[in-house]
Design an enzyme around this catalytic site. Sequence first.
Site, PDB file in Angstrom:
ATOM      1  N   LYS A   1       0.817  -1.211   0.000  1.00 29.79           N
ATOM      2  CA  LYS A   1       0.000   0.000   0.000  1.00 29.79           C
ATOM      3  C   LYS A   1       0.855   1.268   0.000  1.00 29.79           C
ATOM      4  O   LYS A   1       0.363   2.343  -0.334  1.00 29.79           O
ATOM      5  CB  LYS A   1      -0.967   0.005   1.181  1.00 29.79           C
ATOM      6  CG  LYS A   1      -0.353   0.159   2.550  1.00 29.79           C
ATOM      7  CD  LYS A   1      -1.412   0.062   3.633  1.00 29.79           C
ATOM      8  CE  LYS A   1      -0.839   0.125   5.029  1.00 29.79           C
ATOM      9  NZ  LYS A   1      -0.274   1.419   5.397  1.00 29.79           N
TER      10      LYS A   1
ATOM     11  N   ARG B   1       3.992   5.293  16.729  1.00 28.40           N
ATOM     12  CA  ARG B   1       2.586   5.692  16.789  1.00 28.40           C
ATOM     13  C   ARG B   1       1.872   5.088  17.999  1.00 28.40           C
ATOM     14  O   ARG B   1       1.046   5.733  18.637  1.00 28.40           O
ATOM     15  CB  ARG B   1       1.876   5.302  15.481  1.00 28.40           C
ATOM     16  CG  ARG B   1       2.199   6.252  14.329  1.00 28.40           C
ATOM     17  CD  ARG B   1       1.483   5.866  13.054  1.00 28.40           C
ATOM     18  NE  ARG B   1       2.123   4.742  12.392  1.00 28.40           N
ATOM     19  CZ  ARG B   1       1.478   3.790  11.739  1.00 28.40           C
ATOM     20  NH1 ARG B   1       0.157   3.798  11.685  1.00 28.40           N
ATOM     21  NH2 ARG B   1       2.132   2.830  11.133  1.00 28.40           N
TER      22      ARG B   1
ATOM     23  N   CYS C   1      -0.554   8.187  -2.885  1.00 30.49           N
ATOM     24  CA  CYS C   1      -0.755   7.407  -1.666  1.00 30.49           C
ATOM     25  C   CYS C   1      -1.481   8.216  -0.591  1.00 30.49           C
ATOM     26  O   CYS C   1      -1.973   7.667   0.377  1.00 30.49           O
ATOM     27  CB  CYS C   1       0.591   6.935  -1.122  1.00 30.49           C
ATOM     28  SG  CYS C   1       1.397   5.717  -2.182  1.00 30.49           S
TER      29      CYS C   1
END
Length: 307
Positions: free
Chosen positions: A80, A150, A235
Amino acid sequence: MTKTIRIGTRDSELALWQAHTVQKKLNDLGYKTEIVAVKADGDIILDKPLYELGITGIFTKTLDVAMIAGKVDIAVHSMKDVPTVLPQGIVQAAVLERANILDILVHKGSLDFLNENGIIATGSLRRKAQWLNKYPQHQVEDLRGNVNTRMQKLKDNPWNGAIFAAAGLERINLKPTEFVNLDWMVPAPAQGAMLVVAMENDNYTLDALVQLNDIETEICTHIERQFLRTLEGGCTAPIGALATYNEDEDAIVFKGNLLSIDGKQKFEIEKTVPINEWKKLGFLAAKEILENGGEQLMKQLREQLKK
């Protein structure tokens, strides 16, 4: 001819997990391999500027440069993150069998905030747009960095939760107990799939990698990335796409969407076609969205993303 296949990877925990997974598969087939963690991307002198070679991806640029310079033979990516058009001389060599495609909400404590005001974190415009479409009363904070970073930021900030790709957390055993599957959220094109790229003139390496390719995942991710490319979304654009194979009907089921960043505008499409009609499915689905109002939204998005 035999050689040691040098596997290029970024040095994050998830990137190294992906590289070692490919290494083990190649080793099991009898190939010699070596992991090469690549960091710097600005110290390699090439004949042409990067943009002329089509090197654009923020997460893939370093490895593209290393491959073209001959420092590594292959690169392993979360598919991705890979631009839909590869740089000159670099080709798609294998798509591994897909893992979990879902986005998940990792939350802290009660889920009562879903029906009230809440603060959610994500660095993805696609996730932000789809979340605000469903929960317009919420605030969405920007969240960047590798998976570990994160997760730590989520702990350190007064947010109700953050959105992650399930596959990334599962691969490095970071998936917590407090999470919700966001099965209503259309994932990023090729989410959950790993892509291996190589140089187009390296027949030895290409012959090795073709043995790792999963045809069903290759077809489904091709459709999703074709949808993305036809919409002309990079993206970062708020575009979701998912193609799945229905074995009972021998058909491909496709779902795609395009949203404004604030989630207020949403164009979506669902199609089911016989398996032999898969090659243009992503293109035709995207064209349908563009012709029904999506083209104007894409123009607005391009202007917004330039700023």
